[in-house]
Design a protein around this motif. Structure first.
Motif, PDB file in Angstrom:
ATOM      1  N   LEU B 249       0.853  -1.183   0.000  1.00 49.03           N
ATOM      2  CA  LEU B 249       0.000   0.000   0.000  1.00 49.03           C
ATOM      3  C   LEU B 249       0.887   1.229   0.000  1.00 49.03           C
ATOM      4  O   LEU B 249       1.833   1.339   0.772  1.00 49.03           O
ATOM      5  N   LYS B 273      -1.516  -0.951  -4.295  1.00 52.46           N
ATOM      6  CA  LYS B 273      -2.598   0.026  -4.270  1.00 52.46           C
ATOM      7  C   LYS B 273      -2.053   1.361  -3.779  1.00 52.46           C
ATOM      8  O   LYS B 273      -1.360   1.436  -2.770  1.00 52.46           O
ATOM      9  N   MET B 275      -3.207   4.654  -2.120  1.00 51.72           N
ATOM     10  CA  MET B 275      -4.375   5.042  -1.342  1.00 51.72           C
ATOM     11  C   MET B 275      -4.474   6.571  -1.298  1.00 51.72           C
ATOM     12  O   MET B 275      -3.593   7.258  -0.790  1.00 51.72           O
ATOM     13  N   CYS B 343      -2.132  -6.040   3.673  1.00 49.30           N
ATOM     14  CA  CYS B 343      -0.884  -5.675   2.997  1.00 49.30           C
ATOM     15  C   CYS B 343       0.306  -6.287   3.708  1.00 49.30           C
ATOM     16  O   CYS B 343       0.210  -6.707   4.864  1.00 49.30           O
ATOM     17  N   VAL B 346       3.866  -1.065   3.784  1.00 50.93           N
ATOM     18  CA  VAL B 346       3.232   0.235   3.568  1.00 50.93           C
ATOM     19  C   VAL B 346       4.349   1.240   3.271  1.00 50.93           C
ATOM     20  O   VAL B 346       5.375   1.257   3.959  1.00 50.93           O
TER      21      VAL B 346
END
Lengths: 351, 601
Positions: B249, B273, B275, B343, B346
């Motif tokens: 993420l 992804k 965010m 996830c 990060v």
């Protein structure tokens, strides 16, 4: 001639007319006339007028004769019909075209040579017959295409580029037209589109023959000191006394209070000519008075511009000759050409 | 309106939208013409004069020139305004850089005899390198302190090599260092005071904005799988990190986030992804960088605000987000519910801060209430006379092209300072205006632009780019694409220049103008005039060019500069040459142009 054709880019705030077309849709090819030619300005005024009137390009017929002026129909409304006739013979072609199809809008463009020298007879009779067309006479007082000889509209005393004065009396197309029964006479100046565009619109709306004499300086051979048809001379001597506005037919009739000093003339198709500035006692529908006024001003050296005279009561050529309402192209072949037997019968009637 | 003073360099400069929009004022139309003529080396050197790193910027620039480009305001028939695309200015810059010949003998050199002044640059990023670039040829001795073992600053650490090949950067940095800069690698400055004590005449601080913003949420310090974006990119650049988990993420949706997600995709990330708190249209990332990331399979998830890190048995397993609903301007939001997105890693890419723990606060160097040094906007001087700031270190993160411009300005200030000249008196810009007329209807520039669509940059196919991790994704323009793209340029530096006293008011220019930008009318105030033009000029960011009273009628000529295509038809149709097409060139002063200071022999 310009190095390139006009780029197709357009300004974001470019307006569209009732047909959804922009003014650029009414352009023609690139002009090959001298840079600064008055004729190009008149071309631009015609483009603006027909765009503002929302005429469909394919319902316009452009006609011309020979000369610098007569090249200009190429430079407006590419989508229109066009005919470039023999020298001075445009009115005859326009008459024939008119007879065959009265649904089209006829715009004739001619010059002082094409109209007042070789084509004077043709012009005169088109005026007399009240042929339905707008006839734009691009008047520069000089034979530009043959390098600057005086033309039939050169004023007495006007100097050639070499400095010699003209000693032959000119033909004033406006006075000529008035004297032979013209029903619409206007004069304007290529450098004054504010006046020219509404005049062209009114000429197109007129019931019959509309003569628009446009002083159009020849930058190459007639824009010097001493010329009476230069940009600066016309600007100094232009008597912009007669201001007329063209008001197209309104979808609904509104009760209007006519302000003092305003003269309205209703056109055949319902549009209105609204004269706002007139010299005292001037009546644009009184042929005699207009004629006298023009003569007076001419001797004072003034160039009177504006919509000078209009008569919407006279019948046009179609009414006089009782021509077909329907364009010939829309009449079935059998009716148009009823065959040998009918012809024989017709001929028998004359034996 | 009063007649426009076209001898103010800014007037025509503003008409050249791209050049005006470029912080370093790169002469874009001229360099595009040079490319069109196949003079890539000349084009490169012209670029280098103002932006110093054409090869780097031709790949990575934020391109403020492109949204400014006039072609972007000129839809072709059948196109909407949104479909109108600017000239691919940035890509053309890369063409010049890629195709240049050896330029070594055309580069500025340091003089044999030094001027005796010693300058210290802290950091070897784009702004400090620009300072060195401008000062070395003037005889300065420049010493550069770099904490890494290679130069380039964020150009090296934050831009992945699949966007900027290392050789491109090495070459362009090398041009500067090879002038004899004394660069000291692995030398972070830990005390400004001790550096000043070494007796430098001036110190330039170009340390960037080195501290990535943190996200203090529950669970932040219970795992080592949460990374700070710029630090992580730096570790990748130097080879300290080479893998990442499958589910990644990225928090934040700026250009750093784009580099993080695309790097993750090359290091083992499978489900990546990005965010975003806010909806599309409110992202900081450049649209083309978003496009490139999505092409590589990265998902952009909108309207998710981070709430906490989910740690299970000491292991990061996901992150909890609040799902938001925004109003139309994305100003106010309300929370709908929360979701947990699983996830493995990060990466936080939510911005950067400046930090100056190494600057003692008793050196006469003032700090403001946010603990940032007070820096003059024009001179880049701090409140201590011999210390200057620039690049991200001055006012926080911007981009490379701004850093370069800061470097140029700081170099001027340092040069002035070292010669006792007042800093506030900036050297003026000069301008040239030269007729381009070659004959009747003939110009020395191509006045017929190509209405073609913007050329699309080809990319290396996905399979190949994930096989060869460092391969440059953008392939550069083909010769055909280059040829077409250069023709799209309108040559906005070829100005329409009007001489009122020659005008005979024949209307020829007005009639021929394809974009209705000319009008002869009575004068009025600007608002009134704008509404009365052939085509009303509603774009008030673009100037009106107003003439003196015309000789015959005393009206004025007004030109709306907005969408002029610089075709020259007004000048071609002008019978008196009242209109002329003249090439405008602005010479923005650099340190070497200070005429009060003698040039080195």
């Amino acid at each position: 001639m310009p190095s390139i054709t006009k780029p197709i880019a357009a300004h974001p705030s470019l307006a569209k007319n009732q047909l959804g077309l922009t003014i650029r849709d009414y352009e023609g090819s690139m002009s090959t006339l001298c840079a600064g030619c008055g004729h190009d300005s008149i071309t631009a005024a015609i483009i603006r007028a027909v765009w503002e009137l929302s005429l469909a390009p394919h319902m316009i017929a452009k006609l011309s004769g020979i000369g610098c002026s007569s090249k200009t129909p190429t430079y407006f409304v590419s989508g229109a019909h066009g005919f470039n006739s023999a020298h001075g013979r445009m009115p005859a072609i326009a008459t024939g075209a008119n007879a065959a199809n009265r649904a089209l809008t006829y715009i004739g463009v001619s010059g002082d040579g094409d109209s007042l020298s070789i084509g004077l007879g043709q012009l005169s009779h088109a005026i007399r017959r009240n042929l339905k067309m707008a006839y734009i006479l691009e008047n520069n007082g000089v034979y530009g295409l043959t390098k600057g000889q005086f033309s039939a509209s050169s004023d007495l005393g006007s100097k050639s580029k070499r400095g010699e004065p003209n000693r032959v009396s000119p033909i004033d197309p406006a006075l000529l037209a008035l004297s032979i029964g013209a029903t619409f006479v206007a004069r304007s100046f290529s450098g004054d589109k504010e006046q020219l565009v509404p005049i062209i619109k009114a000429a197109i709306a007129h019931r019959g023959f509309a003569l628009v004499d446009v002083i159009s300086p020849c930058v190459t051979f007639n824009d010097h000191n001493g010329s009476t048809k230069s940009y600066s001379h016309v600007r100094e001597h232009q008597l912009r006394a007669i201001e007329a506005d063209f008001v197209p037919p309104a979808p609904e009739i509104l009760a209007e209070i006519t302000p003092k000093g305003v003269t309205n003339v209703t056109m055949h198709d319902g549009s209105v000519l609204r004269f706002t500035t007139l010299p005292a006692g001037y009546d644009p529908t009184d042929r005699q008075k207009v004629y006298n006024y023009l003569l007076e001003q001419q001797s004072a050296g003034n160039v009177v511009t504006g919509l000078l005279y209009v008569d919407e009561s006279a019948p046009d050529v179609h009414e006089l000759a009782n021509t077909s309402e329907l364009p010939l192209s829309q009449i079935p072949f059998e009716a148009l050409c009823p065959g040998a037997a009918t012809l024989a019968k017709l001929q028998d009637e004359f034996r | 309106m009063t007649p426009t003073d076209i001898h103010q360099p800014d007037y025509f400069h503003k008409v050249v939208d791209c050049q005006w929009g470029c912080p370093a004022h790169t002469n874009v139309p001229e360099y595009i013409r040079l490319i069109a003529q196949g003079r890539y080396t000349d084009s490169y050197l012209l670029n280098r004069q103002s932006n110093v790193f054409p090869g780097v910027l031709g790949r990575t620039c934020d391109r403020p020139c492109e949204p400014a480009c006039r072609r972007g305001r000129l839809p072709e028939p059948g196109e909407t305004l949104e479909e109108a695309k600017p000239v691919a200015i940035c890509r053309l810059k890369r063409v010049a850089a890629d195709l240049r010949d050896d330029i070594s003998d055309r580069l500025p050199k340091a003089p044999a005899v030094k001027n005796g002044k010693r300058i210290a640059c802290i950091g070897a990023g784009p702004s400090a390198l620009t300072v060195a670039n401008d000062l070395m040829p003037l005889g300065y001795s420049v010493t550069m302190f770099e904490k890494q073992n290679k130069p380039g600053g964020l150009m090296r650490t934050n831009i992945p090599s699949f966007r900027l090949p290392e050789k491109v950067l090495d070459d362009e940095v090398g041009y500067i260092l090879d002038m004899g800069v004394d660069i000291r690698y692995n030398s972070p400055v830990t005390s400004l005071k001790s550096l000043l004590d070494e007796g430098y005449d001036a110190v330039y601080v170009g340390t960037g904005a080195p501290r990535g913003k943190n996200l203090e949420l529950p669970g932040r310090y219970e795992t080592d799988r949460i990374h700070i974006g710029i630090d992580w990119l730096e570790s990748v650049a130097f080879g300290h990190v080479s893998t990442i988990g499958e589910k990644v993420l990225i928090i934040g949706v700026g250009n750093t986030a784009m580099d993080c997600c695309r790097s993750s995709a090359r290091m083992g990330g499978k489900t990546i992804k990005v965010m975003a708190r806010r909806p599309r249209g409110f992202f900081k990332a450049s649209p083309w960088e978003l496009e490139d990331a999505e092409e590589e399979g990265v998902e952009i998830v909108i309207n998710h605000a981070p709430k906490r890190f989910v740690i299970e048995n000491g292991k990061l397993t996901g992150m909890e987000f609040e799902r938001l609903e925004w109003d139309a301007e994305a100003k106010k939001s309300k929370t709908i519910d929360t979701v947990i997105i699983p996830c493995d890693d990060v990466i936080l890419a939510i911005g950067q801060d400046n930090a100056f723990p190494w600057i003692e606060r008793d050196l006469g160097l003032e700090f403001d209430k946010w603990d940032m040094p007070v820096v003059d906007q024009k001179t880049f001087a701090s409140t201590r006379p011999n210390v200057f700031f620039g690049g991200d270190a001055a006012w926080g993160p911007k981009n490379i092209i701004w850093a370069v411009e800061h470097g140029h300005q700081a170099a001027i200030s340092i040069h002035q300072y070292c010669h006792g000249l007042p800093l506030a008196e900036r050297p003026p810009a000069h301008m040239n205006l030269i007729s381009q007329k070659m004959g009747l209807s003939e110009w020395s520039y191509a006045n017929d632009y190509n209405p073609a669509h913007r050329q699309k940059m080809e990319h290396v196919d996905l399979a190949k780019r994930f096989r060869e991790l460092n391969i440059e994704v953008e392939m550069g323009f083909s010769p055909e694409q280059t040829a077409r793209e250069v023709q799209r340029c309108l040559n906005c530096d070829i100005q329409t220049v009007f001489t009122a006293k020659r005008c005979i008011e024949c209307d020829a220019c007005i009639d021929i103008c394809p974009v209705q930008c000319l009008t002869i009318t009575r004068n009025g105030d600007e608002e009134d005039l704008r509404g009365r033009l052939s085509a009303p000029a509603f774009n008030i960011t673009q100037a009106l060019y107003v003439s003196d009273a015309l000789p015959q009628t005393k009206r004025i000529m007004a030109k709306d500069e907005d969408v002029c295509v610089h075709c020259g038809l007004c000048a071609e149709r002008c019978p008196t040459a009242a209109w002329d097409m003249q090439k405008f060139e602005i010479m923005i002063a650099q340190a070497g142009d200070l005429c009060q200071i003698p040039q080195p022999a």
